[in-house]
Scaffold this active site. Structure first.
Site, PDB file in Angstrom:
ATOM      1  N   HIS A 314       0.446  -5.402 -12.264  1.00  0.00           N
ATOM      2  CA  HIS A 314      -1.081  -5.335 -12.749  1.00  0.00           C
ATOM      3  C   HIS A 314      -1.067  -4.031 -13.542  1.00  0.00           C
ATOM      4  CE1 HIS A 314      -1.685  -3.539  -8.416  1.00  0.00           C
ATOM      5  NE2 HIS A 314      -1.864  -2.430  -9.325  1.00  0.00           N
ATOM      6  N   HIS A 315      -0.440  -3.252 -13.563  1.00  0.00           N
ATOM      7  CA  HIS A 315      -0.823  -2.174 -14.386  1.00  0.00           C
ATOM      8  C   HIS A 315      -0.400  -2.185 -15.756  1.00  0.00           C
ATOM      9  CE1 HIS A 315      -0.898   0.865 -10.834  1.00  0.00           C
ATOM     10  NE2 HIS A 315      -0.083   0.146 -10.283  1.00  0.00           N
ATOM     11  N   LYS A 343      -8.947  -3.121   7.611  1.00  0.00           N
ATOM     12  CA  LYS A 343      -9.043  -1.896   8.217  1.00  0.00           C
ATOM     13  C   LYS A 343     -10.463  -1.020   7.951  1.00  0.00           C
ATOM     14  CE  LYS A 343      -4.590  -0.107   7.098  1.00  0.00           C
ATOM     15  NZ  LYS A 343      -4.327   0.308   8.435  1.00  0.00           N
ATOM     16  N   ARG A 462      -8.685   7.228 -22.037  1.00  0.00           N
ATOM     17  CA  ARG A 462      -8.379   8.346 -21.218  1.00  0.00           C
ATOM     18  C   ARG A 462      -7.248   9.316 -21.979  1.00  0.00           C
ATOM     19  NH1 ARG A 462      -3.858   5.427 -16.710  1.00  0.00           N
ATOM     20  NH2 ARG A 462      -3.798   7.723 -16.205  1.00  0.00           N
TER      21      ARG A 462
END
Lengths: 538, 196
Positions: A314-315, A343, A462
């Site tokens: 998925h990266h 959680k 980025r």
């Protein structure tokens, strides 16, 4: 000799309060720290090392934010900017977050399971003391001709193989050493937990911090060797003429990304599972209730760890994968939000109708739950293949992983330090300073990272030292938030120095009213040797 | 050695086996990746060796558009273009397309062409009986060559595909691969002028 408390009967601990007969073998001064095999000393070393690295990596982030304060190139040249983003990432991941968790494991795992020390104390000494060397190598590479590594902490080929400088060799060796350190630390944790639990400390009685660290340790020994392999391939591709990632020689640069993220995705869970454990210790204490759904927490942690091995691509949605593969990785990634949701639900349910108080560890824990969930939600957005093409390599990704790593992992580490610090020093820390640290950090971290979502969605890439004019206002705020967050950590530094000088009110052995577990049965400060005779857990 | 120490040692050995195994697995991923891509074709990599053309039935009912694009890797000075940019073929038909290269640099350069097919799954159905990409190509300064590629499309090509692109990227592998004598290059357009 049966001291009968309600659930736990520590034996002989009172004897050690007045009995320092082990301590007179300990060398004093620097030799104490160099030669120590004591889990508490090594834990302290790890934690201070991590904090120093956090400040160094943070200083690099300040350089990045200073350059991005306004559009245009003004403070540093682009090559140095790239070195800052790269080394900031490497230091924060391998120098700050991971050693901090290892330090907490060293301090707490033996105390929580009633063991006298880690199983392999000499290896423990080595696994810490090779770390400063690794980071000295990495940091010194910045002063080489041509500068340090500038290909991003992910060191994608061919950036790291074809277009990198000679410092790549130093980068590779330092990663090898960091990896060796992590692997040794992980082996130590696993052997300690398997072989050294006190009688009666069954698997399903283990505190969740111990559980999450056990699973983390297995992730570490599974994927750190793969990282070592990946950097070795980069080394031979760059210097010895192999073609693992070079298409001309029959290799494939996309394969680098597969190998890297096969390590990299479990790695992000290595950096968050111990945080889940910490929060699961703190929330019940200050809600004064048992943790809701203990067993489901254990199973959720294990499921997250297993799923982490099948989501790496998925990266890489934009590398041109077939649609079937993109669908698989999209759904597998989204599946992880189920155990993670369990959680978060359990923490909220633990707080529900609890007698809550908001001491500093609880403030950080509650902030963790809220802000980590924001990071989780943006992660879910990134998991959606078609929209990831828009988000990929933008500041939206930067916002996402800083929410899960800064307000997630690092907030949990701070929560843990505030929670157990009185146990370590025997004195309550300066609560006023701690509250200043919390509120300044909380506000500034959101000013810092929240607007990154917006500039990212608007398309700001980025790892670029300049940006289009329309992003100027947001970036100014982001930088101001960044400077404020950086300065807030100096409050933490002041507080820690005060705590280490043993200033403050003495605390009881339980420290916090609702705290339960073996580590709260021993005196505060925790004696140099604890549980030499195992306690009996009923 | 105490019982405890023995137990610890056993466990450490087991865990070290996992560590060594995973280090090996990292390297095993390299051939596994290639095998996986060969079987599934998802990487768009065509075969590295010649396929054998046997007279098969030509499927006249289907027409597939094939586009050829070329590029040179950064730092590779050659001119490189497809003489046929686009061709329509029936599955099963054998076709030859030519690629032109020229070395404008003032020294010998050895090139390696790397193919990539998009969409990737076509790689399994694109059979090349001859390709310049199977070998490294040396050219002396100023030389030019016409390099052929002969192929046919497998009639088993999935129904939904009517168009695909073949891209060749030329890499400079001078000094990295086998040292080839230029006279071995069968595709040269003209013999190099003797330097008298």
């Amino acid at each position: 000799m049966a001291h009968s408390t309600d659930t736990i009967a520590p034996e002989h601990t009172t004897a050690h309060e007045h009995d320092d007969h082990h301590d007179h073998h300990i060398p004093s001064g620097i030799k104490r720290w160099l030669y120590t095999t004591n889990h508490k000393d090594i834990g302290t070393l790890y934690l201070w090392f991590a904090f120093i690295m956090f400040l160094i990596g943070g200083a690099m982030a300040m350089v990045i934010r200073l350059e991005l304060f306004q559009p245009g190139l003004q403070i540093v040249d682009p090559n140095f900017f790239n070195q800052m983003t790269t080394v900031h990432g490497l230091i924060m991941v391998f120098g700050a977050v991971m050693p901090a968790f290892t330090g907490l494991a060293n301090w707490l795992v033996p105390m929580m399971i009633g063991a006298p020390d880690m199983a392999l104390p000499r290896m423990n000494n080595w696994s810490f003391w090779i770390l400063p060397g690794a980071f000295l190598i990495l940091l010194s590479s910045l002063f080489m001709e041509g500068g340090g590594p500038s290909f991003g902490w992910t060191f994608y080929a061919p950036l790291s193989t074809t277009y990198s400088g000679d410092s790549t060799a130093l980068f590779v060796f330092s990663v090898h050493i960091m990896g060796a350190s992590s692997i040794m630390g992980a082996i130590n944790v696993i052997v300690t937990i398997f072989n050294m639990r006190a009688p009666g400390m069954t698997w399903m009685k283990m505190p969740l911090f111990v559980w999450t660290w056990l699973i983390t340790a297995f992730l570490l020994i599974a994927v750190m060797p793969v990282l070592a392999g990946a950097v070795t391939m980069v080394l031979t591709d760059k210097f010895f003429g192999t073609s693992f990632f070079n298409a001309a020689g029959g290799g494939d640069p996309v394969m680098f990304q597969h190998i890297f993220w096969f390590f990299g995705h479990p790695e992000v869970y290595i950096m968050i599972l111990p945080a889940f454990g910490i929060i699961s210790q703190i929330v019940p204490t200050f809600a004064r209730k048992k943790l809701f759904g203990y067993a489901s927490m254990v199973y959720a942690t294990a499921s997250i760890a297993l799923l982490s091995f099948v989501v790496w691509a998925h990266h890489m949605f934009t590398t041109g994968m077939p649609v079937a593969a993109e669908m698989f990785f999209m759904f597998a990634t989204m599946l992880i939000s189920v155990p993670t949701g369990v959680k978060v639900f359990n923490w909220v349910a633990t707080m529900w109708r609890g007698s809550m108080t908001f001491e500093v560890p609880m403030l950080f824990a509650v902030a963790f739950i809220v802000l980590f969930t924001i990071g989780g939600l943006s992660g879910l957005m990134l998991a959606i293949t078609p929209v990831d093409f828009q988000y990929h390599d933008t500041y939206f990704v930067v916002a996402h992983f800083h929410y899960v790593l800064v307000t997630g992992a690092i907030f949990s580490i701070m929560a843990a330090v505030y929670y157990w610090l009185p146990k370590w020093t025997g004195k309550m820390f300066d609560v006023t300073l701690a509250k200043w640290h919390f509120w300044c950090s909380l506000i500034s971290v959101n000013v810092l990272f929240f607007p990154m979502h917006f500039v990212g969605l608007a398309g700001m890439p980025r790892r670029i030292p300049d940006y289009a004019l329309q992003f100027a206002d947001f970036n100014k705020w982001i930088s101001l938030g960044g400077f404020a967050f950086g300065l807030s950590q100096l409050i933490f530094l002041a507080l820690l120095i005060k705590a280490c000088r043993k200033q403050g009110e003495p605390v009881s052995s339980q420290v916090w009213e609702g705290a339960e577990g073996l580590e709260w049965e021993i005196p505060s400060p925790a004696p140099y040797h604890t549980f030499e005779t195992p306690p009996v857990v009923k | 050695m105490s019982e405890q120490a023995k137990d610890n040692q056993k466990m450490v050995i087991k865990l070290l086996v996992i560590v060594v195994g995973m280090f090996g697995f990292g390297f095993a991923l390299v051939p596994l990746y290639d095998v996986f891509c060969d079987i599934t074709g998802i990487n768009g990599k065509t075969a590295n060796s010649a396929a054998v053309y046997t007279a098969i039935e030509v499927d006249e009912s289907r027409t597939i558009s094939v586009e050829f694009i070329t590029r040179t890797n950064t730092g590779m000075p050659w001119e490189f273009r497809a003489e046929t940019k686009r061709i329509k073929v029936h599955p099963g038909e054998l076709h030859t397309v030519n690629f032109y290269v020229r070395n404008p640099a003032n020294k010998q350069i050895i090139a390696q062409a790397i193919p990539s097919v998009s969409p990737g799954q076509v790689a399994l159905y694109l059979n090349k009986t001859e390709c310049f990409c199977f070998n490294q190509q040396p050219l002396l300064a100023g030389e030019e060559a016409t390099m052929p590629m002969q192929f046919y499309v497998d009639p088993q090509l999935p129904e939904d595909i009517s168009f695909f692109t073949v891209q060749y990227t030329l890499f400079d592998v001078t000094g990295k691969g086998d040292s080839l004598a230029v006279k071995d290059n069968p595709y040269l357009r003209e013999q190099p002028k003797s330097g008298t």
